[in-house]
Design a protein around this motif. Sequence first.
Motif, PDB file in Angstrom:
ATOM      1  N   ALA A  94     -12.853 -49.218 -52.864  1.00  0.00           N
ATOM      2  CA  ALA A  94     -12.836 -50.364 -51.947  1.00  0.00           C
ATOM      3  C   ALA A  94     -12.682 -51.678 -52.702  1.00  0.00           C
ATOM      4  CB  ALA A  94     -14.106 -50.379 -51.098  1.00  0.00           C
ATOM      5  N   LEU A  95     -13.046 -51.682 -53.973  1.00  0.00           N
ATOM      6  CA  LEU A  95     -12.911 -52.914 -54.757  1.00  0.00           C
ATOM      7  C   LEU A  95     -11.638 -52.895 -55.601  1.00  0.00           C
ATOM      8  CD1 LEU A  95     -16.692 -53.280 -55.647  1.00  0.00           C
ATOM      9  CD2 LEU A  95     -15.369 -54.867 -54.239  1.00  0.00           C
ATOM     10  N   GLY A  96     -10.793 -51.891 -55.365  1.00  0.00           N
ATOM     11  CA  GLY A  96      -9.501 -51.833 -56.052  1.00  0.00           C
ATOM     12  C   GLY A  96      -9.618 -51.516 -57.526  1.00  0.00           C
ATOM     13  N   ILE A  97     -10.585 -50.682 -57.883  1.00  0.00           N
ATOM     14  CA  ILE A  97     -10.889 -50.416 -59.294  1.00  0.00           C
ATOM     15  C   ILE A  97     -10.448 -49.006 -59.685  1.00  0.00           C
ATOM     16  CG2 ILE A  97     -12.802 -50.124 -60.940  1.00  0.00           C
ATOM     17  CD1 ILE A  97     -12.393 -53.040 -60.135  1.00  0.00           C
ATOM     18  N   GLU A  98      -9.746 -48.915 -60.806  1.00  0.00           N
ATOM     19  CA  GLU A  98      -9.325 -47.621 -61.362  1.00  0.00           C
ATOM     20  C   GLU A  98     -10.555 -46.740 -61.611  1.00  0.00           C
ATOM     21  OE1 GLU A  98      -6.335 -46.265 -62.305  1.00  0.00           O
ATOM     22  OE2 GLU A  98      -7.456 -44.545 -63.082  1.00  0.00           O
ATOM     23  N   HIS A  99     -10.526 -45.503 -61.090  1.00  0.00           N
ATOM     24  CA  HIS A  99     -11.683 -44.641 -61.351  1.00  0.00           C
ATOM     25  C   HIS A  99     -11.290 -43.170 -61.468  1.00  0.00           C
ATOM     26  CE1 HIS A  99     -12.451 -43.259 -57.077  1.00  0.00           C
ATOM     27  NE2 HIS A  99     -11.627 -44.276 -56.877  1.00  0.00           N
ATOM     28  N   SER A 100     -10.104 -42.943 -62.064  1.00  0.00           N
ATOM     29  CA  SER A 100      -9.717 -41.551 -62.298  1.00  0.00           C
ATOM     30  C   SER A 100     -10.581 -40.963 -63.411  1.00  0.00           C
ATOM     31  CB  SER A 100      -8.231 -41.474 -62.676  1.00  0.00           C
ATOM     32  OG  SER A 100      -7.973 -42.352 -63.738  1.00  0.00           O
ATOM     33  N   ALA A 101     -10.641 -39.625 -63.460  1.00  0.00           N
ATOM     34  CA  ALA A 101     -11.491 -38.955 -64.453  1.00  0.00           C
ATOM     35  C   ALA A 101     -11.157 -39.479 -65.844  1.00  0.00           C
ATOM     36  CB  ALA A 101     -11.264 -37.446 -64.377  1.00  0.00           C
ATOM     37  N   GLY A 102     -12.190 -39.724 -66.630  1.00  0.00           N
ATOM     38  CA  GLY A 102     -11.972 -40.206 -67.989  1.00  0.00           C
ATOM     39  C   GLY A 102     -12.057 -41.722 -68.128  1.00  0.00           C
ATOM     40  N   THR A 103     -11.952 -42.461 -67.009  1.00  0.00           N
ATOM     41  CA  THR A 103     -12.131 -43.920 -67.057  1.00  0.00           C
ATOM     42  C   THR A 103     -13.581 -44.220 -67.450  1.00  0.00           C
ATOM     43  OG1 THR A 103     -10.597 -44.093 -65.186  1.00  0.00           O
ATOM     44  CG2 THR A 103     -11.904 -46.047 -65.673  1.00  0.00           C
ATOM     45  N   PRO A 104     -13.814 -45.176 -68.374  1.00  0.00           N
ATOM     46  CA  PRO A 104     -15.201 -45.526 -68.707  1.00  0.00           C
ATOM     47  C   PRO A 104     -15.971 -45.876 -67.433  1.00  0.00           C
ATOM     48  CG  PRO A 104     -13.680 -46.612 -70.206  1.00  0.00           C
ATOM     49  CD  PRO A 104     -12.837 -45.953 -69.145  1.00  0.00           C
ATOM     50  N   SER A 105     -17.114 -45.252 -67.252  1.00  0.00           N
ATOM     51  CA  SER A 105     -17.737 -45.295 -65.930  1.00  0.00           C
ATOM     52  C   SER A 105     -19.259 -45.199 -66.017  1.00  0.00           C
ATOM     53  CB  SER A 105     -17.235 -44.106 -65.104  1.00  0.00           C
ATOM     54  OG  SER A 105     -17.768 -42.909 -65.659  1.00  0.00           O
ATOM     55  N   THR A 106     -19.875 -45.193 -64.848  1.00  0.00           N
ATOM     56  CA  THR A 106     -21.328 -45.069 -64.754  1.00  0.00           C
ATOM     57  C   THR A 106     -21.824 -43.791 -65.434  1.00  0.00           C
ATOM     58  OG1 THR A 106     -21.185 -46.265 -62.668  1.00  0.00           O
ATOM     59  CG2 THR A 106     -23.255 -45.113 -63.104  1.00  0.00           C
ATOM     60  N   TYR A 107     -21.009 -42.740 -65.376  1.00  0.00           N
ATOM     61  CA  TYR A 107     -21.368 -41.498 -66.069  1.00  0.00           C
ATOM     62  C   TYR A 107     -21.556 -41.756 -67.565  1.00  0.00           C
ATOM     63  CZ  TYR A 107     -20.885 -36.900 -68.190  1.00  0.00           C
ATOM     64  OH  TYR A 107     -21.086 -35.778 -68.949  1.00  0.00           O
ATOM     65  N   ASP A 108     -20.597 -42.455 -68.170  1.00  0.00           N
ATOM     66  CA  ASP A 108     -20.683 -42.730 -69.615  1.00  0.00           C
ATOM     67  C   ASP A 108     -21.893 -43.605 -69.937  1.00  0.00           C
ATOM     68  OD1 ASP A 108     -18.100 -41.461 -70.393  1.00  0.00           O
ATOM     69  OD2 ASP A 108     -17.332 -42.983 -69.026  1.00  0.00           O
ATOM     70  N   VAL A 109     -22.190 -44.540 -69.023  1.00  0.00           N
ATOM     71  CA  VAL A 109     -23.327 -45.438 -69.261  1.00  0.00           C
ATOM     72  C   VAL A 109     -24.640 -44.651 -69.191  1.00  0.00           C
ATOM     73  CG1 VAL A 109     -24.588 -47.430 -68.339  1.00  0.00           C
ATOM     74  CG2 VAL A 109     -22.083 -47.469 -68.424  1.00  0.00           C
ATOM     75  N   ILE A 110     -24.769 -43.779 -68.192  1.00  0.00           N
ATOM     76  CA  ILE A 110     -26.035 -43.053 -68.021  1.00  0.00           C
ATOM     77  C   ILE A 110     -26.148 -41.905 -69.028  1.00  0.00           C
ATOM     78  CG2 ILE A 110     -27.425 -41.620 -66.453  1.00  0.00           C
ATOM     79  CD1 ILE A 110     -26.407 -43.210 -64.119  1.00  0.00           C
ATOM     80  N   ILE A 111     -25.120 -41.105 -69.134  1.00  0.00           N
ATOM     81  CA  ILE A 111     -25.206 -39.883 -69.951  1.00  0.00           C
ATOM     82  C   ILE A 111     -24.776 -40.130 -71.396  1.00  0.00           C
ATOM     83  CG2 ILE A 111     -24.411 -37.486 -70.193  1.00  0.00           C
ATOM     84  CD1 ILE A 111     -26.022 -37.743 -67.695  1.00  0.00           C
ATOM     85  N   GLY A 112     -23.783 -40.992 -71.585  1.00  0.00           N
ATOM     86  CA  GLY A 112     -23.206 -41.144 -72.924  1.00  0.00           C
ATOM     87  C   GLY A 112     -23.703 -42.340 -73.710  1.00  0.00           C
ATOM     88  N   GLY A 113     -24.605 -43.128 -73.125  1.00  0.00           N
ATOM     89  CA  GLY A 113     -25.134 -44.289 -73.842  1.00  0.00           C
ATOM     90  C   GLY A 113     -24.117 -45.401 -74.051  1.00  0.00           C
ATOM     91  N   MET A 114     -23.055 -45.432 -73.242  1.00  0.00           N
ATOM     92  CA  MET A 114     -22.057 -46.506 -73.380  1.00  0.00           C
ATOM     93  C   MET A 114     -22.655 -47.822 -72.878  1.00  0.00           C
ATOM     94  SD  MET A 114     -18.334 -46.824 -71.506  1.00  0.00           S
ATOM     95  CE  MET A 114     -17.440 -45.617 -72.474  1.00  0.00           C
ATOM     96  N   PRO A 115     -22.426 -48.930 -73.640  1.00  0.00           N
ATOM     97  CA  PRO A 115     -22.910 -50.208 -73.115  1.00  0.00           C
ATOM     98  C   PRO A 115     -22.230 -50.515 -71.776  1.00  0.00           C
ATOM     99  CG  PRO A 115     -22.221 -50.420 -75.411  1.00  0.00           C
ATOM    100  CD  PRO A 115     -21.787 -49.058 -74.947  1.00  0.00           C
ATOM    101  N   LEU A 116     -23.007 -51.038 -70.819  1.00  0.00           N
ATOM    102  CA  LEU A 116     -22.466 -51.315 -69.487  1.00  0.00           C
ATOM    103  C   LEU A 116     -21.221 -52.197 -69.559  1.00  0.00           C
ATOM    104  CD1 LEU A 116     -22.609 -51.237 -66.400  1.00  0.00           C
ATOM    105  CD2 LEU A 116     -24.401 -52.983 -66.489  1.00  0.00           C
ATOM    106  N   ALA A 117     -21.245 -53.206 -70.444  1.00  0.00           N
ATOM    107  CA  ALA A 117     -20.125 -54.152 -70.518  1.00  0.00           C
ATOM    108  C   ALA A 117     -18.795 -53.443 -70.796  1.00  0.00           C
ATOM    109  CB  ALA A 117     -20.398 -55.203 -71.597  1.00  0.00           C
TER     110      ALA A 117
END
Length: 310
Positions: free
Chosen positions: A82-105
């Motif tokens: 709805a916000l026009g944001i790319e979210h195909s599999a593999g895109t840096p995402s909430t999954y990476d932030v929660i599970i992979g320790g990726m910085p939110l930024a």
Amino acid sequence: MSGQKTSATPLSMQIAQNMRDRRMLDDARFGRPARPQVIAVANQKGGVGKTTSCVNIAAGLAMGGLNVVVIDSDAQGNASSALGIEHSAGTPSTYDVIIGGMPLARALQPCPDIDGVRVCPATIDLSGAEIELVDLPKREHLLADAVREFLSLHREVDVVLIDCPPSLGLVTLNVMVAADQVLIPIQTEYYALEGLSQLWSTIERIRRDLNPRLHISTMLLTMADRRTRLSEEVEEEVRRHFPGLALETVIPRSVRVSEAPSYGQTVVTYDPRSTGALAYRKAALELSLRLEAPLEAPPEGSGVRIRDDD
Ligand code: ADP
Ligand code: MG
């Protein structure tokens, strides 16, 4: 006599009201919280308007000049779409932030249509997170740690809105531990209050055990049909059970609201003059004023109890 001819029709009254709302909103001064507020948009029921409310309130707040981050925590990725944001599999995402320790930024993307909104998308990867989380250390605190670190480096942010999945699992728990407050969209339908007491006691438990800041700050009545008595009855009941929590603004059921996501847009950008867009902008204004001048927290619990007597 011709009294009937000259009297206003519901449509002309609506048009006049929309014009007044537009003028009011264009002149309004939105509130700004003293410190960034993290707001979980939650209700374990599906289809009550969580995602719609999350993205449109984000848009409304940004139009009012606030700096907003949306975190999509539902594997469906509807808020991202709805916000026009790319979210195909593999895109840096909430999954990476929660599970992979990726910085939110690193996972944030600017919303193409709305200045002042950045989005952490949800990809299908997040559907496996519930199971993966079970064995992780500090499993309830992973999102909270990421959000806290992000906010300590990004003082410009006013509000973080987190769109929750329709469940009370470990992902939602992560959101609740990261949040300061909860906004509960309530669909004005027959079973509206069903399940709310479970949500309420879950939030009480999280507050006691994991996050003492957490409180239910806001309810938002959605998909109201002003032509039916039922919507009014549900509204009255919610206001009676939860005094002061529901925003004055009620979101009407509107085709424009439901069309907007298929264009990768919020209704606020898709059809800014529509009744639905104006309602969400008004809700955002009201919310912003509450964020600026929060009610004093009641000393014990949330101070509001679900009454069982009626
Ligand atoms: P949730 O996130 O709680 O599952 P959604 O926001 O996805 O709920 O809304 C469920 C459905 O209802 C979606 O198809 C959405 O477009 C539609 N919808 C939401 N709000 C409105 C509204 N005010 N008027 C008409 N349709 C709406
Ligand atoms: Mg949703």
